[in-house]
Motif scaffolding. Structure first.
Motif, mmCIF file in Angstrom:
data_model
loop_
_atom_site.group_PDB
_atom_site.id
_atom_site.type_symbol
_atom_site.label_atom_id
_atom_site.label_comp_id
_atom_site.label_asym_id
_atom_site.label_seq_id
_atom_site.Cartn_x
_atom_site.Cartn_y
_atom_site.Cartn_z
ATOM 1 N N GLU A 147 0.825 -1.207 0.000
ATOM 2 C CA GLU A 147 0.000 0.000 0.000
ATOM 3 C C GLU A 147 0.862 1.260 0.000
ATOM 4 O O GLU A 147 0.553 2.232 -0.694
ATOM 5 C CB GLU A 147 -0.933 -0.015 1.208
ATOM 6 C CG GLU A 147 -2.041 -1.073 1.099
ATOM 7 C CD GLU A 147 -2.920 -1.140 2.335
ATOM 8 O OE1 GLU A 147 -4.142 -1.291 2.175
ATOM 9 O OE2 GLU A 147 -2.373 -1.037 3.457
ATOM 10 N N LEU B 137 -5.517 -0.444 0.020
ATOM 11 C CA LEU B 137 -6.149 -1.561 -0.687
ATOM 12 C C LEU B 137 -7.296 -2.165 0.116
ATOM 13 O O LEU B 137 -8.197 -2.797 -0.460
ATOM 14 C CB LEU B 137 -5.107 -2.652 -0.966
ATOM 15 C CG LEU B 137 -4.009 -2.269 -1.961
ATOM 16 C CD1 LEU B 137 -2.902 -3.322 -1.961
ATOM 17 C CD2 LEU B 137 -4.578 -2.103 -3.364
ATOM 18 N N THR C 74 -11.013 -2.230 -1.070
ATOM 19 C CA THR C 74 -11.454 -0.969 -1.667
ATOM 20 C C THR C 74 -11.723 -1.185 -3.160
ATOM 21 O O THR C 74 -11.283 -2.177 -3.738
ATOM 22 C CB THR C 74 -10.373 0.107 -1.502
ATOM 23 O OG1 THR C 74 -9.211 -0.297 -2.247
ATOM 24 C CG2 THR C 74 -10.004 0.300 -0.040
ATOM 25 N N PRO C 75 -12.440 -0.259 -3.798
ATOM 26 C CA PRO C 75 -12.608 -0.363 -5.261
ATOM 27 C C PRO C 75 -11.271 -0.413 -5.976
ATOM 28 O O PRO C 75 -11.134 -1.109 -6.989
ATOM 29 C CB PRO C 75 -13.394 0.911 -5.602
ATOM 30 C CG PRO C 75 -14.142 1.238 -4.359
ATOM 31 C CD PRO C 75 -13.231 0.853 -3.223
ATOM 32 N N GLU C 76 -10.280 0.332 -5.460
ATOM 33 C CA GLU C 76 -8.955 0.303 -6.073
ATOM 34 C C GLU C 76 -8.336 -1.086 -5.988
ATOM 35 O O GLU C 76 -7.629 -1.521 -6.898
ATOM 36 C CB GLU C 76 -8.045 1.329 -5.408
ATOM 37 C CG GLU C 76 -8.393 2.782 -5.674
ATOM 38 C CD GLU C 76 -9.545 3.274 -4.806
ATOM 39 O OE1 GLU C 76 -10.005 4.410 -5.047
ATOM 40 O OE2 GLU C 76 -9.981 2.538 -3.895
ATOM 41 N N ALA C 77 -8.613 -1.791 -4.878
ATOM 42 C CA ALA C 77 -8.076 -3.140 -4.714
ATOM 43 C C ALA C 77 -8.648 -4.083 -5.764
ATOM 44 O O ALA C 77 -7.937 -4.937 -6.309
ATOM 45 C CB ALA C 77 -8.370 -3.663 -3.315
ATOM 46 N N ARG C 78 -9.934 -3.924 -6.064
ATOM 47 C CA ARG C 78 -10.543 -4.824 -7.053
ATOM 48 C C ARG C 78 -9.987 -4.545 -8.455
ATOM 49 O O ARG C 78 -9.772 -5.463 -9.238
ATOM 50 C CB ARG C 78 -12.066 -4.663 -7.021
ATOM 51 C CG ARG C 78 -12.654 -5.029 -5.653
ATOM 52 C CD ARG C 78 -14.158 -5.133 -5.679
ATOM 53 N NE ARG C 78 -14.678 -5.377 -4.343
ATOM 54 C CZ ARG C 78 -14.684 -6.563 -3.731
ATOM 55 N NH1 ARG C 78 -14.184 -7.606 -4.369
ATOM 56 N NH2 ARG C 78 -15.171 -6.706 -2.515
ATOM 57 N N PHE C 79 -9.755 -3.280 -8.759
ATOM 58 C CA PHE C 79 -9.128 -2.959 -10.047
ATOM 59 C C PHE C 79 -7.704 -3.494 -10.081
ATOM 60 O O PHE C 79 -7.270 -4.085 -11.081
ATOM 61 C CB PHE C 79 -9.124 -1.441 -10.259
ATOM 62 C CG PHE C 79 -8.347 -1.008 -11.464
ATOM 63 C CD1 PHE C 79 -8.886 -1.116 -12.741
ATOM 64 C CD2 PHE C 79 -7.049 -0.527 -11.325
ATOM 65 C CE1 PHE C 79 -8.153 -0.741 -13.851
ATOM 66 C CE2 PHE C 79 -6.307 -0.155 -12.438
ATOM 67 C CZ PHE C 79 -6.862 -0.251 -13.706
ATOM 68 N N PHE C 80 -6.981 -3.301 -8.970
ATOM 69 C CA PHE C 80 -5.587 -3.740 -8.921
ATOM 70 C C PHE C 80 -5.487 -5.267 -9.009
ATOM 71 O O PHE C 80 -4.515 -5.807 -9.537
ATOM 72 C CB PHE C 80 -4.925 -3.235 -7.636
ATOM 73 C CG PHE C 80 -3.451 -3.516 -7.550
ATOM 74 C CD1 PHE C 80 -2.576 -3.086 -8.542
ATOM 75 C CD2 PHE C 80 -2.925 -4.227 -6.474
ATOM 76 C CE1 PHE C 80 -1.223 -3.338 -8.470
ATOM 77 C CE2 PHE C 80 -1.581 -4.491 -6.403
ATOM 78 C CZ PHE C 80 -0.713 -4.046 -7.393
ATOM 79 N N LEU D 285 2.179 1.710 -3.492
ATOM 80 C CA LEU D 285 1.159 2.152 -4.435
ATOM 81 C C LEU D 285 0.698 3.582 -4.147
ATOM 82 O O LEU D 285 0.292 4.304 -5.064
ATOM 83 C CB LEU D 285 -0.043 1.210 -4.383
ATOM 84 C CG LEU D 285 0.183 -0.213 -4.917
ATOM 85 C CD1 LEU D 285 -1.029 -1.085 -4.616
ATOM 86 C CD2 LEU D 285 0.447 -0.189 -6.421
ATOM 87 N N PHE E 133 -1.902 4.248 -2.081
ATOM 88 C CA PHE E 133 -3.317 4.261 -1.696
ATOM 89 C C PHE E 133 -3.641 2.959 -0.967
ATOM 90 O O PHE E 133 -2.922 1.965 -1.067
ATOM 91 C CB PHE E 133 -4.237 4.440 -2.912
ATOM 92 C CG PHE E 133 -4.047 3.429 -4.007
ATOM 93 C CD1 PHE E 133 -4.621 2.167 -3.931
ATOM 94 C CD2 PHE E 133 -3.289 3.744 -5.130
ATOM 95 C CE1 PHE E 133 -4.450 1.241 -4.942
ATOM 96 C CE2 PHE E 133 -3.113 2.832 -6.147
ATOM 97 C CZ PHE E 133 -3.692 1.571 -6.059
#
Length: 311
Positions: free
Chosen positions: A43, A50, A61-67, A46, A48
């Motif tokens: 984190e 996760l 987080t939404p960012e985690a799903r994209f990542f 990155l 941000f």
């Protein structure tokens, strides 16, 4: 600039799959604090978060799903690369570029490739048939992995392995000389012959042997390759002194008989064939393995012909 490690990515993927740090730690065979520290370091790298942490639970987080999508793609490509490299290491994958002269292109070279490629379904092959001189130039320009052709004069741009082989006399099955153990120039004094063009080394050597024996060399059929001469001989129109690769190809396809008899020619008319390799670039392990296989096939062809030529 981010500096992500494969270990960070695999740890993150396992946490997303397992749904908790503790289950991911068990799956990875690591301690829970070590996994937590790995995620925290990821984190920070990155920039941000996760996961949202509340009451001992992790919520991606939404960012985690994209990542995660990116992580799966990266690790998938890495797994594919590992499999490819393992195949290369075991000589099970790769690309062979081979050029050969016409006599070898129909039977001998495909036969050698067939044996070599058994159990190697992921090896791709480019096989090009050209004259011996063009094969030589393709190897000298470093465009192909291997060439098989009539042996050229030494060149700094080519590594070559030469084979000195005997040419063979081909007769129609009903020819009066068919029961001879070997054929000499006196046996074919003035007889119609099918040979390659006059400037070819085999033709020149055969003519020299006839002249040395005081015999007439009658070059009735002038050929670019020996292959059409086999039909002319079988029809009883001529005899032929040909290269061993053409003879081998006929025997491999037609088997014994088939209208032709093959005998040693004495004194011998030699021909030199060569395996050619580019000298100015490293050879792949796959190409080196095929070179050794091809050399063994040439030796086997030579020995097999010698055993089959006796009447």
């Amino acid at each position: 600039m981010m500096n992500l490690s494969i270990r960070q990515l695999t740890t993150f993927r396992e946490v997303m799959r397992a749904g908790s740090i503790s289950q991911a730690a068990r799956a990875l065979g690591r301690t829970q604090p070590a996994v937590s520290a790995m995620i925290a370091a990821l984190e920070r790298e990155l920039g941000f978060a996760l996961f949202l942490r509340a009451q001992g639970k992790l919520t991606p987080t939404p960012e985690a799903r994209f990542f995660l999508e990116e992580t799966e793609e990266i690790l998938g490509r890495l797994d594919q690369a590992r499999q490819t490299l393992a195949g290369i290491s075991k000589l099970e994958s790769g690309h062979l570029r081979v050029a050969c002269h016409p006599a070898a292109s129909g039977v001998f070279l495909p036969g050698a490739l067939t044996g070599f490629l058994a159990g190697r379904p992921d090896v791709r092959v480019s096989l090009m048939m050209r004259t011996s001189r063009v094969v030589e130039d393709l190897i000298a320009s470093q465009q192909f992995d291997l060439g098989f052709a009539e042996a050229p004069a030494p060149r700094a741009s080519i590594r070559q392995t030469d084979f000195d082989l005997d040419c063979i006399c081909v007769l129609a099955a009903g020819h009066p000389l068919a029961d001879r153990a070997a054929i000499a120039p006196a046996d074919l004094d003035g007889a119609d012959l099918a040979m390659l063009f006059s400037e070819h080394p085999i033709t020149a050597r055969t003519r020299a042997v006839f002249e040395a024996a005081g015999c007439r060399f009658r070059h009735r059929f002038e050929l670019q390759t020996f292959l059409p001469g086999l039909r002319l001989v079988a029809a009883g129109l001529c005899a032929m002194i040909c290269d061993p690769v053409t003879a081998h190809g006929h025997l491999a396809q037609a088997g014994p008989g088939a209208g032709l008899v093959m005998r040693p020619f004495r004194p011998r008319v030699g021909t030199r064939l060569a395996i050619l390799e580019p000298a100015h670039r490293p050879q792949s392990r796959l190409a080196a393995a095929f070179r050794d296989h091809l050399a063994a096939e040439v030796t086997s062809m030579r020995d097999g012909l010698a055993a089959r030529l006796a009447p």
